[in-house]
Write a protein that holds these residues in place. Structure first.
Motif, PDB file in Angstrom:
ATOM      1  N   HIS A   1      37.190 -28.114  19.128  1.00 45.67           N
ATOM      2  CA  HIS A   1      37.272 -27.266  18.057  1.00 45.67           C
ATOM      3  C   HIS A   1      37.754 -27.166  16.622  1.00 45.67           C
ATOM      4  CE1 HIS A   1      37.735 -25.926  21.994  1.00 45.67           C
ATOM      5  NE2 HIS A   1      37.058 -25.226  22.008  1.00 45.67           N
ATOM      6  N   LEU A   2      37.646 -28.667  15.763  1.00 47.76           N
ATOM      7  CA  LEU A   2      37.929 -28.464  15.051  1.00 47.76           C
ATOM      8  C   LEU A   2      36.346 -28.272  14.160  1.00 47.76           C
ATOM      9  CD1 LEU A   2      40.876 -29.044  13.262  1.00 47.76           C
ATOM     10  CD2 LEU A   2      40.044 -32.058  13.125  1.00 47.76           C
ATOM     11  N   ASP A   3      37.385 -27.952  12.683  1.00 42.34           N
ATOM     12  CA  ASP A   3      36.114 -27.813  11.505  1.00 42.34           C
ATOM     13  C   ASP A   3      36.245 -28.882  10.743  1.00 42.34           C
ATOM     14  OD1 ASP A   3      34.233 -27.255   9.486  1.00 42.34           O
ATOM     15  OD2 ASP A   3      35.241 -24.727   9.037  1.00 42.34           O
ATOM     16  N   TYR A   4      35.358 -29.709  11.508  1.00 39.47           N
ATOM     17  CA  TYR A   4      35.343 -31.452  10.454  1.00 39.47           C
ATOM     18  C   TYR A   4      34.636 -30.885   8.411  1.00 39.47           C
ATOM     19  CZ  TYR A   4      35.606 -33.419  15.323  1.00 39.47           C
ATOM     20  OH  TYR A   4      36.170 -34.002  16.568  1.00 39.47           O
ATOM     21  N   ARG A   5      33.941 -30.396   8.732  1.00 39.44           N
ATOM     22  CA  ARG A   5      33.579 -29.705   7.634  1.00 39.44           C
ATOM     23  C   ARG A   5      34.682 -29.197   6.403  1.00 39.44           C
ATOM     24  NH1 ARG A   5      28.697 -32.097   5.771  1.00 39.44           N
ATOM     25  NH2 ARG A   5      28.237 -30.155   4.109  1.00 39.44           N
ATOM     26  N   ALA A   6      35.385 -28.600   6.827  1.00 37.21           N
ATOM     27  CA  ALA A   6      36.096 -28.356   6.165  1.00 37.21           C
ATOM     28  C   ALA A   6      37.107 -29.249   5.363  1.00 37.21           C
ATOM     29  CB  ALA A   6      37.151 -27.040   6.983  1.00 37.21           C
ATOM     30  N   ILE A   7      37.630 -30.342   6.670  1.00 32.25           N
ATOM     31  CA  ILE A   7      38.197 -31.242   6.097  1.00 32.25           C
ATOM     32  C   ILE A   7      38.001 -32.886   5.745  1.00 32.25           C
ATOM     33  CG2 ILE A   7      40.013 -30.411   7.457  1.00 32.25           C
ATOM     34  CD1 ILE A   7      39.368 -32.816   9.956  1.00 32.25           C
ATOM     35  N   PHE A   8      36.595 -32.360   5.093  1.00 32.51           N
ATOM     36  CA  PHE A   8      35.548 -33.902   4.607  1.00 32.51           C
ATOM     37  C   PHE A   8      35.995 -33.641   3.404  1.00 32.51           C
ATOM     38  CE2 PHE A   8      31.414 -34.572   3.076  1.00 32.51           C
ATOM     39  CZ  PHE A   8      31.926 -36.611   3.973  1.00 32.51           C
ATOM     40  N   ARG A   9      36.166 -35.680   3.222  1.00 27.42           N
ATOM     41  CA  ARG A   9      36.666 -35.616   1.489  1.00 27.42           C
ATOM     42  C   ARG A   9      34.965 -35.807   1.044  1.00 27.42           C
ATOM     43  NH1 ARG A   9      41.776 -37.798   3.434  1.00 27.42           N
ATOM     44  NH2 ARG A   9      43.471 -36.680   3.474  1.00 27.42           N
ATOM     45  N   GLN A  10      34.336 -34.506   0.509  1.00 30.18           N
ATOM     46  CA  GLN A  10      33.032 -34.774   0.210  1.00 30.18           C
ATOM     47  C   GLN A  10      32.617 -35.342  -0.765  1.00 30.18           C
ATOM     48  OE1 GLN A  10      31.510 -30.925  -0.193  1.00 30.18           O
ATOM     49  NE2 GLN A  10      32.868 -29.960   1.303  1.00 30.18           N
ATOM     50  N   ASP A  11      34.018 -36.142  -1.710  1.00 23.54           N
ATOM     51  CA  ASP A  11      33.804 -36.585  -2.792  1.00 23.54           C
ATOM     52  C   ASP A  11      33.490 -38.247  -2.870  1.00 23.54           C
ATOM     53  OD1 ASP A  11      33.954 -34.743  -4.779  1.00 23.54           O
ATOM     54  OD2 ASP A  11      35.807 -35.386  -5.820  1.00 23.54           O
ATOM     55  N   ILE A  12      33.137 -38.840  -0.801  1.00 23.15           N
ATOM     56  CA  ILE A  12      33.249 -39.723  -0.828  1.00 23.15           C
ATOM     57  C   ILE A  12      31.386 -40.071  -1.424  1.00 23.15           C
ATOM     58  CG2 ILE A  12      32.093 -39.328   1.455  1.00 23.15           C
ATOM     59  CD1 ILE A  12      33.523 -41.757   2.762  1.00 23.15           C
ATOM     60  N   SER A  13      30.517 -38.825  -1.320  1.00 18.84           N
ATOM     61  CA  SER A  13      29.135 -38.901  -1.567  1.00 18.84           C
ATOM     62  C   SER A  13      29.261 -39.733  -2.935  1.00 18.84           C
ATOM     63  CB  SER A  13      28.782 -37.404  -1.994  1.00 18.84           C
ATOM     64  OG  SER A  13      29.656 -36.510  -2.394  1.00 18.84           O
ATOM     65  N   LYS A  14      29.953 -39.660  -3.891  1.00 15.45           N
ATOM     66  CA  LYS A  14      30.256 -40.475  -4.971  1.00 15.45           C
ATOM     67  C   LYS A  14      30.318 -42.516  -4.994  1.00 15.45           C
ATOM     68  CE  LYS A  14      31.510 -36.717  -7.827  1.00 15.45           C
ATOM     69  NZ  LYS A  14      32.913 -35.926  -8.272  1.00 15.45           N
ATOM     70  N   ILE A  15      31.260 -42.294  -4.061  1.00 18.54           N
ATOM     71  CA  ILE A  15      31.235 -44.000  -3.742  1.00 18.54           C
ATOM     72  C   ILE A  15      30.199 -44.089  -2.591  1.00 18.54           C
ATOM     73  CG2 ILE A  15      32.668 -45.587  -1.990  1.00 18.54           C
ATOM     74  CD1 ILE A  15      35.094 -43.325  -2.963  1.00 18.54           C
ATOM     75  N   ILE A  16      29.604 -43.175  -1.857  1.00 18.26           N
ATOM     76  CA  ILE A  16      28.022 -44.074  -1.077  1.00 18.26           C
ATOM     77  C   ILE A  16      27.136 -43.733  -2.320  1.00 18.26           C
ATOM     78  CG2 ILE A  16      26.190 -43.374   0.289  1.00 18.26           C
ATOM     79  CD1 ILE A  16      28.413 -41.735   2.046  1.00 18.26           C
TER      80      ILE A  16
END
Length: 221
Positions: free
Chosen positions: A85-100
């Motif tokens: 029931h957890l909203d993973y998108r809400a706790i996703f560290r989106q700036d990892i996209s810059k490392i990727i």
């Protein structure tokens, strides 16, 4: 120059470690059979441990008369319900996209090496839309001993075809850092101050993905 970046998942890619930590306090209180408070330091012993190892810590902290198998069964049900029931998108560290993005530009391989189950890892990475970015995804359930045992990192390096001196691990927990260091990796710590975690084994620290990217860029020169 770097050839690979290996990420832990819980507490690094997504802030699940702290979510689970708070929920665990409630679970322990329900089982507790003594009147002593559970300190933050005591509870922090669970951070970075694999799912199969956490019930033993819960039994010790709670003083419960239930068997370890009974506690494990109850905790697994609790854990499944929490993460379904957890909203993973809400706790996703989106700036990892810059490392990727940087890694892809520089032809640096990417991997996840997590103590969590394969299903849990892949579900989170797919939900956050980054699963396809990784060359290798390794679960601790594949091994008899997960972190702090270094086998998970040695296996991941072997799968990537990269030596430890040409790779870095991004970790938040003491056990994860211990495993990575024992495998010969340079460790970048994702700073965590809400729980009492010994992060002294890290070679570098970053308070967010942006700072960690800066360190990666320096190491790649």
């Amino acid at each position: 120059m770097l050839q690979a970046i290996i990420f832990d998942m819980d507490g690094v890619i997504v802030d699940t470690e702290y979510v689970e930590f708070n929920a665990q306090r409630e679970f322990i209180e329900r089982l507790k059979q003594h009147n002593q408070p559970i300190t933050l330091e005591q509870q922090s012993e669970v951070v970075g441990k694999s799912l199969k190892d956490i019930p033993a810590v819960i039994k010790k902290l709670s003083g419960s008369s239930l068997s370890l198998d009974e506690i494990r069964e109850q905790y697994y049900l609790f854990w499944d319900d929490l993460f379904q029931h957890l909203d993973y998108r809400a706790i996703f560290r989106q700036d990892i996209s810059k490392i990727i993005e940087f890694a892809k530009q520089q032809q640096i391989k990417l991997a996840v090496a997590s103590s969590s189950s394969q299903l849990h890892i892949e579900r989170i990475l797919m939900t956050c839309g980054i699963k396809e970015a990784f060359d290798c995804i390794v679960s601790g359930e594949m091994f008899v001993r997960s972190k702090p045992d270094p086998e998970i990192y040695r296996y991941t390096l072997d799968k990537l075809g990269v030596t430890a001196k040409n790779a870095v691990a991004i970790e938040d927990s003491f056990y994860g850092m211990q495993a990575a260091k024992a495998a010969g990796l340079t460790v970048i710590g994702y700073e965590e101050k809400r729980m009492l975690i010994d992060q002294s084994l890290a070679d570098y620290m970053g308070k967010d993905m942006q700072e960690i990217l800066g360190t990666i860029c320096q190491l790649h020169q």
